[in-house]
Design an enzyme around this catalytic site. Structure first.
Site, mmCIF file in Angstrom:
data_model
loop_
_atom_site.group_PDB
_atom_site.id
_atom_site.type_symbol
_atom_site.label_atom_id
_atom_site.label_comp_id
_atom_site.label_asym_id
_atom_site.label_seq_id
_atom_site.Cartn_x
_atom_site.Cartn_y
_atom_site.Cartn_z
ATOM 1 N N CYS A 1 0.984 -2.487 3.734
ATOM 2 C CA CYS A 1 0.239 -1.577 2.852
ATOM 3 C C CYS A 1 -0.482 -0.570 3.734
ATOM 4 C CB CYS A 1 -0.697 -2.366 1.933
ATOM 5 S SG CYS A 1 -1.979 -3.308 2.785
ATOM 6 N N ASN B 1 -4.086 -3.006 5.338
ATOM 7 C CA ASN B 1 -3.846 -4.423 5.681
ATOM 8 C C ASN B 1 -5.103 -5.279 5.438
ATOM 9 O OD1 ASN B 1 -2.875 -6.398 8.613
ATOM 10 N ND2 ASN B 1 -2.263 -6.681 6.506
ATOM 11 N N ASP C 1 -3.125 0.477 -5.221
ATOM 12 C CA ASP C 1 -4.204 0.135 -4.308
ATOM 13 C C ASP C 1 -5.454 -0.270 -5.110
ATOM 14 O OD1 ASP C 1 -6.037 0.025 -2.332
ATOM 15 O OD2 ASP C 1 -5.770 2.082 -1.632
ATOM 16 N N CYS D 1 -6.163 -5.510 1.780
ATOM 17 C CA CYS D 1 -6.129 -5.875 0.351
ATOM 18 C C CYS D 1 -4.749 -6.383 -0.059
ATOM 19 C CB CYS D 1 -6.527 -4.690 -0.532
ATOM 20 S SG CYS D 1 -8.211 -4.088 -0.246
ATOM 21 N N ARG D 2 -3.803 -5.465 -0.288
ATOM 22 C CA ARG D 2 -2.531 -5.867 -0.899
ATOM 23 C C ARG D 2 -1.632 -6.684 0.015
ATOM 24 N NH1 ARG D 2 -1.018 0.117 -2.328
ATOM 25 N NH2 ARG D 2 -2.265 0.329 -0.426
ATOM 26 N N SER D 3 -1.423 -6.219 1.254
ATOM 27 C CA SER D 3 -0.440 -6.953 2.081
ATOM 28 C C SER D 3 -0.938 -8.327 2.533
ATOM 29 C CB SER D 3 0.072 -6.099 3.250
ATOM 30 O OG SER D 3 -0.943 -5.748 4.141
HETATM 31 P P1 4NP Z 1 -4.771 -1.908 1.236
HETATM 32 O O1 4NP Z 1 -6.071 -1.200 0.613
HETATM 33 O O2 4NP Z 1 -3.881 -0.785 1.711
HETATM 34 O O3 4NP Z 1 -4.212 -2.641 0.094
HETATM 35 O O4 4NP Z 1 -5.288 -2.768 2.366
HETATM 36 C C1 4NP Z 1 -6.824 -0.227 1.280
HETATM 37 C C2 4NP Z 1 -7.828 -0.601 2.128
HETATM 38 C C3 4NP Z 1 -8.597 0.362 2.751
HETATM 39 C C4 4NP Z 1 -8.343 1.693 2.516
HETATM 40 C C5 4NP Z 1 -7.333 2.062 1.668
HETATM 41 C C6 4NP Z 1 -6.554 1.097 1.058
HETATM 42 N N1 4NP Z 1 -9.149 2.685 3.109
HETATM 43 O O5 4NP Z 1 -8.984 3.861 2.810
HETATM 44 O O6 4NP Z 1 -10.012 2.357 3.949
#
Ligand code: 4NP
Length: 162
Positions: free
Chosen positions: A17, A20, A134, A22-24
């Site tokens: 993702c 790294n 997200d 939240c989703r992954s």
């Molecule tokens: P992820 O979520 O891609 O599912 O880990 C996010 C975590 C942090 C950010 C964006 C998406 N960020 O912009 O910091």
């Protein structure tokens, strides 16, 4: 002599993702849990990474840890890392959580890579071509929805491998 033997190289799966956190990591936890829940366990190499580097070395978002825990999975020990070119040699299957990360991975992918790169929800019946949105700027309901999506994908991956 064993009539059945394990393959010399285990199937390897990488979830990617943006951050790294939240989703992954949720996808990694869901797949580890679903693979481990099979009778004798399903031997797999599983990892996750982000296309971005902002959160490298950090644990998953507390909301991701909480939703995973509600589903009986502990992801609190995972630490974020950024995806690398070498991942295209190390993993047979690389799943992007959304289109934007799929595009980033296509740009990073070396020409000779034989890794199978696709969107995660392509493995879920009726969800092909869709993103796991997200949840970072969302609420706990968004994290629950993300969990349900990555867990559906984890079940489909295990079904395809076992
Ligand atoms: P992820 O979520 O891609 O599912 O880990 C996010 C975590 C942090 C950010 C964006 C998406 N960020 O912009 O910091």
């Amino acid at each position: 002599m064993h009539s059945e033997s394990k393959p010399a190289v285990l199937p390897s799966v990488l979830f990617v993702c943006l951050g790294n956190i939240c989703r992954s990591p949720m996808a990694e936890g869901a797949l580890r849990a679903r693979a481990g829940a099979l009778g004798s366990g399903l031997d797999l190499v599983v990892d996750s990474a982000g296309t971005g580097d902002w959160h490298v070395g950090r644990p998953p978002d507390p909301r991701a840890i909480l939703v995973a825990r509600r589903h009986g999975v502990d992801i609190s020990g995972y630490r974020a890392r950024q995806v690398r070119v070498v991942d295209f040699r190390r993993f047979d299957r690389i799943f992007a959580l959304d289109h934007s990360n799929l595009e980033a991975l296509r740009r990073l992918r070396p020409a000779e890579s034989g890794a199978d790169l696709s969107l995660l929800l392509d493995v879920v019946a009726g969800r092909a071509g869709q993103d796991v949105d997200d949840p970072y700027y969302g609420d706990s309901g968004d994290f629950e929805r993300s969990w349900a999506e990555v867990d559906a994908a984890a079940r489909a991956i295990v079904a395809g491998l076992s």
